[in-house]
Design a protein around this motif. Structure first.
Motif, PDB file in Angstrom:
ATOM      1  N   GLU A   1       0.838  -1.207   0.000  1.00 47.31           N
ATOM      2  CA  GLU A   1       0.000   0.000   0.000  1.00 47.31           C
ATOM      3  C   GLU A   1       0.871   1.253   0.000  1.00 47.31           C
ATOM      4  OE1 GLU A   1      -2.402  -0.624   3.446  1.00 47.31           O
ATOM      5  OE2 GLU A   1      -3.928  -1.801   2.360  1.00 47.31           O
ATOM      6  N   GLU A   2       2.000   1.196   0.721  1.00 44.98           N
ATOM      7  CA  GLU A   2       2.914   2.345   0.747  1.00 44.98           C
ATOM      8  C   GLU A   2       3.552   2.553  -0.627  1.00 44.98           C
ATOM      9  OE1 GLU A   2       6.918   3.930   3.095  1.00 44.98           O
ATOM     10  OE2 GLU A   2       5.792   2.218   3.873  1.00 44.98           O
ATOM     11  N   LEU A   3       3.918   1.451  -1.289  1.00 46.01           N
ATOM     12  CA  LEU A   3       4.473   1.553  -2.639  1.00 46.01           C
ATOM     13  C   LEU A   3       3.450   2.155  -3.594  1.00 46.01           C
ATOM     14  CD1 LEU A   3       6.341  -1.871  -2.962  1.00 46.01           C
ATOM     15  CD2 LEU A   3       7.392   0.406  -2.931  1.00 46.01           C
ATOM     16  N   TRP A   4       2.197   1.765  -3.435  1.00 45.11           N
ATOM     17  CA  TRP A   4       1.142   2.324  -4.292  1.00 45.11           C
ATOM     18  C   TRP A   4       0.963   3.819  -4.047  1.00 45.11           C
ATOM     19  CZ3 TRP A   4      -1.584   1.042  -8.479  1.00 45.11           C
ATOM     20  CH2 TRP A   4      -2.669   1.871  -8.814  1.00 45.11           C
ATOM     21  N   GLU A   5       1.024   4.232  -2.788  1.00 40.68           N
ATOM     22  CA  GLU A   5       0.859   5.653  -2.472  1.00 40.68           C
ATOM     23  C   GLU A   5       1.986   6.474  -3.079  1.00 40.68           C
ATOM     24  OE1 GLU A   5      -1.672   7.464  -0.970  1.00 40.68           O
ATOM     25  OE2 GLU A   5      -2.603   5.551  -1.500  1.00 40.68           O
ATOM     26  N   GLN A   6       3.194   5.914  -3.064  1.00 41.64           N
ATOM     27  CA  GLN A   6       4.297   6.605  -3.732  1.00 41.64           C
ATOM     28  C   GLN A   6       3.993   6.786  -5.210  1.00 41.64           C
ATOM     29  OE1 GLN A   6       8.420   5.634  -3.431  1.00 41.64           O
ATOM     30  NE2 GLN A   6       8.289   5.035  -1.281  1.00 41.64           N
ATOM     31  N   MET A   7       3.491   5.744  -5.837  1.00 41.42           N
ATOM     32  CA  MET A   7       3.111   5.833  -7.248  1.00 41.42           C
ATOM     33  C   MET A   7       2.086   6.932  -7.464  1.00 41.42           C
ATOM     34  SD  MET A   7       2.431   2.150  -8.972  1.00 41.42           S
ATOM     35  CE  MET A   7       3.492   0.777  -8.621  1.00 41.42           C
ATOM     36  N   ARG A   8       1.093   6.962  -6.600  1.00 40.25           N
ATOM     37  CA  ARG A   8      -0.016   7.907  -6.779  1.00 40.25           C
ATOM     38  C   ARG A   8       0.470   9.347  -6.716  1.00 40.25           C
ATOM     39  NH1 ARG A   8      -3.790  10.563  -3.784  1.00 40.25           N
ATOM     40  NH2 ARG A   8      -2.904   9.869  -1.802  1.00 40.25           N
ATOM     41  N   PHE A   9       1.344   9.652  -5.773  1.00 36.88           N
ATOM     42  CA  PHE A   9       1.844  11.019  -5.655  1.00 36.88           C
ATOM     43  C   PHE A   9       2.686  11.410  -6.865  1.00 36.88           C
ATOM     44  CE2 PHE A   9       0.984  10.735  -1.001  1.00 36.88           C
ATOM     45  CZ  PHE A   9       0.243  11.904  -0.896  1.00 36.88           C
ATOM     46  N   PHE A  10       3.546  10.500  -7.303  1.00 36.52           N
ATOM     47  CA  PHE A  10       4.407  10.816  -8.442  1.00 36.52           C
ATOM     48  C   PHE A  10       3.635  10.864  -9.745  1.00 36.52           C
ATOM     49  CE2 PHE A  10       7.959   9.970  -5.653  1.00 36.52           C
ATOM     50  CZ  PHE A  10       8.941  10.798  -6.157  1.00 36.52           C
ATOM     51  N   SER A  11       2.535  10.154  -9.810  1.00 39.56           N
ATOM     52  CA  SER A  11       1.823  10.038 -11.084  1.00 39.56           C
ATOM     53  C   SER A  11       1.207  11.359 -11.546  1.00 39.56           C
ATOM     54  CB  SER A  11       0.724   8.978 -10.974  1.00 39.56           C
ATOM     55  OG  SER A  11      -0.316   9.397 -10.091  1.00 39.56           O
ATOM     56  N   LEU A  12       0.962  12.291 -10.631  1.00 42.74           N
ATOM     57  CA  LEU A  12       0.313  13.538 -11.023  1.00 42.74           C
ATOM     58  C   LEU A  12       1.126  14.289 -12.072  1.00 42.74           C
ATOM     59  CD1 LEU A  12      -1.027  14.834  -7.578  1.00 42.74           C
ATOM     60  CD2 LEU A  12      -2.322  13.806  -9.443  1.00 42.74           C
ATOM     61  N   TYR A  13       2.462  14.263 -11.920  1.00 39.50           N
ATOM     62  CA  TYR A  13       3.325  14.940 -12.891  1.00 39.50           C
ATOM     63  C   TYR A  13       4.580  14.105 -13.147  1.00 39.50           C
ATOM     64  CZ  TYR A  13       0.568  19.204 -12.299  1.00 39.50           C
ATOM     65  OH  TYR A  13      -0.446  20.121 -12.266  1.00 39.50           O
ATOM     66  N   GLY A  14       4.431  12.793 -13.138  1.00 38.43           N
ATOM     67  CA  GLY A  14       5.583  11.915 -13.225  1.00 38.43           C
ATOM     68  C   GLY A  14       6.340  12.026 -14.538  1.00 38.43           C
ATOM     69  N   PHE A  15       7.660  12.041 -14.449  1.00 36.29           N
ATOM     70  CA  PHE A  15       8.523  12.069 -15.634  1.00 36.29           C
ATOM     71  C   PHE A  15       8.874  10.646 -16.047  1.00 36.29           C
ATOM     72  CE2 PHE A  15      10.874  16.409 -15.114  1.00 36.29           C
ATOM     73  CZ  PHE A  15       9.684  17.060 -15.362  1.00 36.29           C
ATOM     74  N   ASN A  16       9.104  10.448 -17.337  1.00 38.35           N
ATOM     75  CA  ASN A  16       9.797   9.220 -17.721  1.00 38.35           C
ATOM     76  C   ASN A  16      11.294   9.494 -17.587  1.00 38.35           C
ATOM     77  OD1 ASN A  16      10.773  10.316 -20.312  1.00 38.35           O
ATOM     78  ND2 ASN A  16       8.636  10.204 -20.912  1.00 38.35           N
ATOM     79  N   ALA A  17      12.071   8.429 -17.482  1.00 31.42           N
ATOM     80  CA  ALA A  17      13.499   8.584 -17.184  1.00 31.42           C
ATOM     81  C   ALA A  17      14.231   9.376 -18.267  1.00 31.42           C
ATOM     82  CB  ALA A  17      14.136   7.210 -17.000  1.00 31.42           C
ATOM     83  N   SER A  18      13.921   9.102 -19.536  1.00 33.33           N
ATOM     84  CA  SER A  18      14.631   9.792 -20.615  1.00 33.33           C
ATOM     85  C   SER A  18      14.403  11.296 -20.559  1.00 33.33           C
ATOM     86  CB  SER A  18      14.187   9.239 -21.973  1.00 33.33           C
ATOM     87  OG  SER A  18      12.803   9.439 -22.180  1.00 33.33           O
TER      88      SER A  18
END
Length: 259
Positions: A169-186
């Motif tokens: 659940e903690e890993l999912w929450e990290q995903m959720r926060f980053f997903s709003l403006y998440g960058f791809n690595a490149s």
């Protein structure tokens, strides 16, 4: 420009420069140009291009709302002091070890979904599309898809690898926060490379770099005015046009200490 202090940071000849009053204005979307982002970068003290890319990705609205930038700095300090990061599973350490346990890039979500929760590559890519922000309308429409993905992700980690549900659940929450403006690595690494090049040029060839900045703003009066104002704050002067010396491009005059 008066340099107040020069501190070696990271690898090779890379330094934190502290100057009187003003600096870093030449970035404008390439090098760190926001005061908060600058403070974060100074606190994190990146050692290489990948870490500079991670810092670029972290300083975004989603992660900032969760204070990830502060947590990253605190975690790095602990690691440098000899403490070990707790990872819920060796796979998580393999995927997130280089970013101190934080999910920074879109590829992190996709890899964790595949290796921890049994997503296929296609399902992992669909997860990315479901999480990444497009508009408020699409976020609402994707609510159902996100719930299905969340359940599959959490249950997959628990069932396939015996990871504690709270950790998933903690890993999912990290995903959720980053997903709003998440960058791809490149994307993030490209920004980091530009930032490093810009910082290096400004450090070792300040006159040429500032001349280039001025030349790039020539077509826009407002931006040129701002650039001139900022460069004056660094202690440089601007020479009045002279038909005997003026050219088509901005250049620095050593004699006049100005452009």
């Amino acid at each position: 420009m008066k340099i107040k202090s020069k501190t070696a940071v990271g690898k090779r000849r890379v330094y934190d420069l502290t100057v009187d009053e003003h600096h870093n204005f030449v970035a404008e979307g390439v090098v760190v140009h926001n005061s908060g982002a600058r403070q974060f970068c100074n606190a994190a003290k990146p050692y290489d291009i990948p870490e500079l890319g991670a810092i670029t990705a972290i300083y975004r609205p989603g992660p900032l709302k969760a204070d990830v930038h502060k947590k990253y700095v605190a975690t790095k300090k602990k690691v440098l002091d000899g403490e070990k990061i707790r990872y819920p599973h060796p796979i998580v350490e393999e995927v997130l070890g280089k970013t101190l346990g934080f999910q920074v890039f879109q590829e992190h979500w996709m890899t964790l979904a595949q290796r921890l929760a049994g997503f296929s590559p296609g399902e992992a890519d669909k997860l990315r599309k479901t999480l990444v922000k497009k508009s408020l309308d699409t976020l609402d429409k994707k609510a159902g898809e996100r719930e299905v993905a969340k359940k599959k992700f959490i249950d997959g980690g628990v069932d396939l690898h015996g990871i504690a549900r709270s950790d998933m659940e903690e890993l999912w929450e990290q995903m959720r926060f980053f997903s709003l403006y998440g960058f791809n690595a490149s994307h993030a690494i490209a920004y980091a490379i530009d930032s490093y090049y810009s910082g290096w040029l400004y450090t070792y060839y300040p006159h040429e770099w500032l001349s280039t900045v001025l030349q790039s703003k020539t077509a826009d009066a407002d931006k040129l005015t701002k650039a001139i104002s900022e460069i004056k704050m660094l202690g440089y002067s601007f020479i009045q046009p002279d038909v005997n010396f003026a050219g088509l491009e901005w250049v620095f005059s050593e004699e006049a200490n100005g452009f």
